[in-house]
Design a protein around this motif. Sequence first.
Motif, PDB file in Angstrom:
ATOM      1  N   ALA A 314       0.821  -1.218   0.000  1.00 17.03           N
ATOM      2  CA  ALA A 314       0.000   0.000   0.000  1.00 17.03           C
ATOM      3  C   ALA A 314       0.856   1.271   0.000  1.00 17.03           C
ATOM      4  CB  ALA A 314      -0.918  -0.010   1.211  1.00 17.03           C
ATOM      5  N   LEU A 315       2.165   1.114   0.208  1.00 15.04           N
ATOM      6  CA  LEU A 315       3.046   2.294   0.228  1.00 15.04           C
ATOM      7  C   LEU A 315       3.557   2.586  -1.172  1.00 15.04           C
ATOM      8  CD1 LEU A 315       5.288   1.300   3.256  1.00 15.04           C
ATOM      9  CD2 LEU A 315       3.456   2.979   3.298  1.00 15.04           C
ATOM     10  N   GLU A 316       3.955   3.838  -1.365  1.00 12.58           N
ATOM     11  CA  GLU A 316       4.548   4.168  -2.670  1.00 12.58           C
ATOM     12  C   GLU A 316       6.049   3.959  -2.611  1.00 12.58           C
ATOM     13  OE1 GLU A 316       3.433   8.083  -3.938  1.00 12.58           O
ATOM     14  OE2 GLU A 316       1.311   7.509  -3.733  1.00 12.58           O
ATOM     15  N   GLY A 317       6.638   3.516  -3.706  1.00 10.11           N
ATOM     16  CA  GLY A 317       8.096   3.383  -3.768  1.00 10.11           C
ATOM     17  C   GLY A 317       8.553   1.957  -3.562  1.00 10.11           C
ATOM     18  N   SER A 318       9.854   1.769  -3.697  1.00  8.69           N
ATOM     19  CA  SER A 318      10.395   0.422  -3.488  1.00  8.69           C
ATOM     20  C   SER A 318      11.361   0.476  -2.308  1.00  8.69           C
ATOM     21  CB  SER A 318      11.115  -0.058  -4.748  1.00  8.69           C
ATOM     22  OG  SER A 318      12.114   0.860  -5.061  1.00  8.69           O
ATOM     23  N   PHE A 319      11.511  -0.649  -1.640  1.00  8.72           N
ATOM     24  CA  PHE A 319      12.268  -0.666  -0.387  1.00  8.72           C
ATOM     25  C   PHE A 319      13.253  -1.813  -0.359  1.00  8.72           C
ATOM     26  CE2 PHE A 319       7.998   0.940   0.284  1.00  8.72           C
ATOM     27  CZ  PHE A 319       8.291   2.208   0.749  1.00  8.72           C
ATOM     28  N   LYS A 320      14.345  -1.597   0.420  1.00 10.38           N
ATOM     29  CA  LYS A 320      15.317  -2.681   0.626  1.00 10.38           C
ATOM     30  C   LYS A 320      14.822  -3.490   1.818  1.00 10.38           C
ATOM     31  CE  LYS A 320      19.321   0.055  -0.097  1.00 10.38           C
ATOM     32  NZ  LYS A 320      19.051   1.200   0.427  1.00 10.38           N
ATOM     33  N   SER A 321      13.918  -4.435   1.530  1.00 10.70           N
ATOM     34  CA  SER A 321      13.324  -5.166   2.647  1.00 10.70           C
ATOM     35  C   SER A 321      12.818  -6.525   2.190  1.00 10.70           C
ATOM     36  CB  SER A 321      12.161  -4.373   3.222  1.00 10.70           C
ATOM     37  OG  SER A 321      11.210  -4.192   2.214  1.00 10.70           O
ATOM     38  N   ASP A 322      12.547  -7.381   3.153  1.00 13.39           N
ATOM     39  CA  ASP A 322      12.036  -8.709   2.839  1.00 13.39           C
ATOM     40  C   ASP A 322      11.108  -9.167   3.960  1.00 13.39           C
ATOM     41  OD1 ASP A 322      11.773 -10.891   1.303  1.00 13.39           O
ATOM     42  OD2 ASP A 322      13.895 -11.448   1.291  1.00 13.39           O
ATOM     43  N   LEU A 323      10.145 -10.020   3.607  1.00  8.31           N
ATOM     44  CA  LEU A 323       9.233 -10.564   4.621  1.00  8.31           C
ATOM     45  C   LEU A 323       9.246 -12.080   4.516  1.00  8.31           C
ATOM     46  CD1 LEU A 323       6.209  -8.178   4.067  1.00  8.31           C
ATOM     47  CD2 LEU A 323       7.619  -8.301   6.122  1.00  8.31           C
ATOM     48  N   ILE A 324       9.359 -12.753   5.650  1.00 10.87           N
ATOM     49  CA  ILE A 324       9.500 -14.208   5.629  1.00 10.87           C
ATOM     50  C   ILE A 324       8.627 -14.810   6.740  1.00 10.87           C
ATOM     51  CG2 ILE A 324      11.159 -16.136   5.828  1.00 10.87           C
ATOM     52  CD1 ILE A 324      13.365 -14.018   5.181  1.00 10.87           C
ATOM     53  N   ARG A 325       8.033 -15.979   6.442  1.00 11.08           N
ATOM     54  CA  ARG A 325       7.314 -16.676   7.516  1.00 11.08           C
ATOM     55  C   ARG A 325       8.311 -17.608   8.196  1.00 11.08           C
ATOM     56  NH1 ARG A 325       2.285 -20.700   7.202  1.00 11.08           N
ATOM     57  NH2 ARG A 325       2.025 -20.889   9.459  1.00 11.08           N
ATOM     58  N   TRP A 326       8.451 -17.473   9.507  1.00 14.51           N
ATOM     59  CA  TRP A 326       9.410 -18.294  10.233  1.00 14.51           C
ATOM     60  C   TRP A 326       9.010 -18.416  11.694  1.00 14.51           C
ATOM     61  CZ3 TRP A 326      13.616 -14.127   9.035  1.00 14.51           C
ATOM     62  CH2 TRP A 326      13.468 -13.020   9.875  1.00 14.51           C
ATOM     63  N   ASP A 327       9.740 -19.265  12.382  1.00 15.21           N
ATOM     64  CA  ASP A 327       9.564 -19.359  13.826  1.00 15.21           C
ATOM     65  C   ASP A 327      10.790 -18.699  14.440  1.00 15.21           C
ATOM     66  OD1 ASP A 327       9.502 -20.080  16.489  1.00 15.21           O
ATOM     67  OD2 ASP A 327       8.689 -22.066  16.081  1.00 15.21           O
TER      68      ASP A 327
END
Length: 441
Positions: A314-327
Amino acid sequence: MSEEFKCDLERLFDISTNDSDLLTVQTTVDTGFEWQAVDECKEKISPHLRVVKDRGKIFFNVNSKDFSKVRKLRSVDNIYVVASIQYLTYNTENADTNLTLFKESVKTCSQLKKCLNAWKEITRFPGKLYPTLEDYQNVVEIYKAKKEQNKNDDKVPGSKKRGCDPKLGEENDVLSFRVSCERTGTHNFESSQVACAVGGQMQDLYHWIVDLTSYQLEVLYKITHGQVIMGLRVTPESLHRRNIKYFGPTTLRATIAYNLLSLADPKPGDIIVDPMCGGGSIPIEGALELRHSFIIGGDNHEKAVARSRLNFEALEGSFKSDLIRWDVMQLPFKNSYVDAFVTDMPFGKRMGSMFDNRVLYKKYLLELARTVRVQHGRLVLLTYDRRSMVGALQVAKNLLKVKKMLGVSMGGLNAAVYLLKRTKLTYEQFQLSANNVTKSS
Ligand SMILES: C[S@@+](CC[C@H](N)C(=O)[O-])C[C@H]1O[C@@H](n2cnc3c(N)ncnc32)[C@H](O)[C@@H]1O
């Protein structure tokens, strides 16, 4: 209110009163994070800035030309331009006399026009700030009829948003306003009576339209015992709601996310991880603010990771980030890899149970200690469950040292923020000594 705070604030306000270019600004901040806000002001406005701090708020003077710098602050919620600071002696017998005092305080407020002009400039309100009585009479009936027609628009279900953005007004608008009174102390008048008296006086003086819901200007009349501060709000919506579109059951305020990240003292090139990121408040604030770091967010709940992703999209722009499912108990990192962990731990009161926390916190902390950089790594952990944290810190004491602990208030609940620093001991050495202890016993 301490005498020292009172004197410092008066001195600050005197300086801006005597300089036509200076404004005294008040911002609300999350309780417990006042020093973070002071540091941010010095970093973004001026290292020499004099900031007067009280519980949950800070005050400082700024040149009106530099107001854009105030807008860049990320640790503050609401921003006001202070029009007056007065000390009143109330009549304990007669409430009406006190209401007259409040009306008088509007009439005698020498800074009000200066602050109103600054408010118009800052908020980019295009309409009429000083309408004539005729202007007012010409529009008030039309305004009321329009409002009646659109009255359902004010009632957005679940929305807490009040007022409207002044810059969306039109050139011919007569300013709409409300006065809100907040009060600390015991008085023989009600806050609503004060708001009514002050609002009525302003209406008489300036011919603005009173609108309690979709106002363009909110005047905050804050009474703390005998002290009265009148402020003009320049933020139509509290800044803690920025960033997040899809809220979850435990969404963290963006302002607190910023404060936690800044406690981690981020450096360019750092890998910063929120291992229990929920809907993503911390990774999102990090990605927006720490452009030279790499931000990773993870959670074991499928819906949380999906919500974080939606919030990022929903944000504008690109980011140096990552999302991961983990424990969090089995992070996919080698030892000594992450520069800083910043997270908002699962809590006993609103989620999970205290008993679980006691066992889980120890496991979480050991895994974070394994993966954070030996000697340099930092952990910033927000928790409501200090007891479980103290137990976990005892187990991990050779790996993590407490550098700072802040008591903070989160929606009325007492919470704590721990800043931990990784020791020199490698995780292998730690395991070896733990094994030796087990064998010898
Ligand atoms: C207090 S909430 C975080 C809220 C988040 N800061 C936000 O703004 O939405 C704690 C999160 O920890 C996650 N969590 C609990 N146990 C976990 C585990 N073992 N591994 C990863 N995440 C876990 C929960 O799913 C929850 O989303």
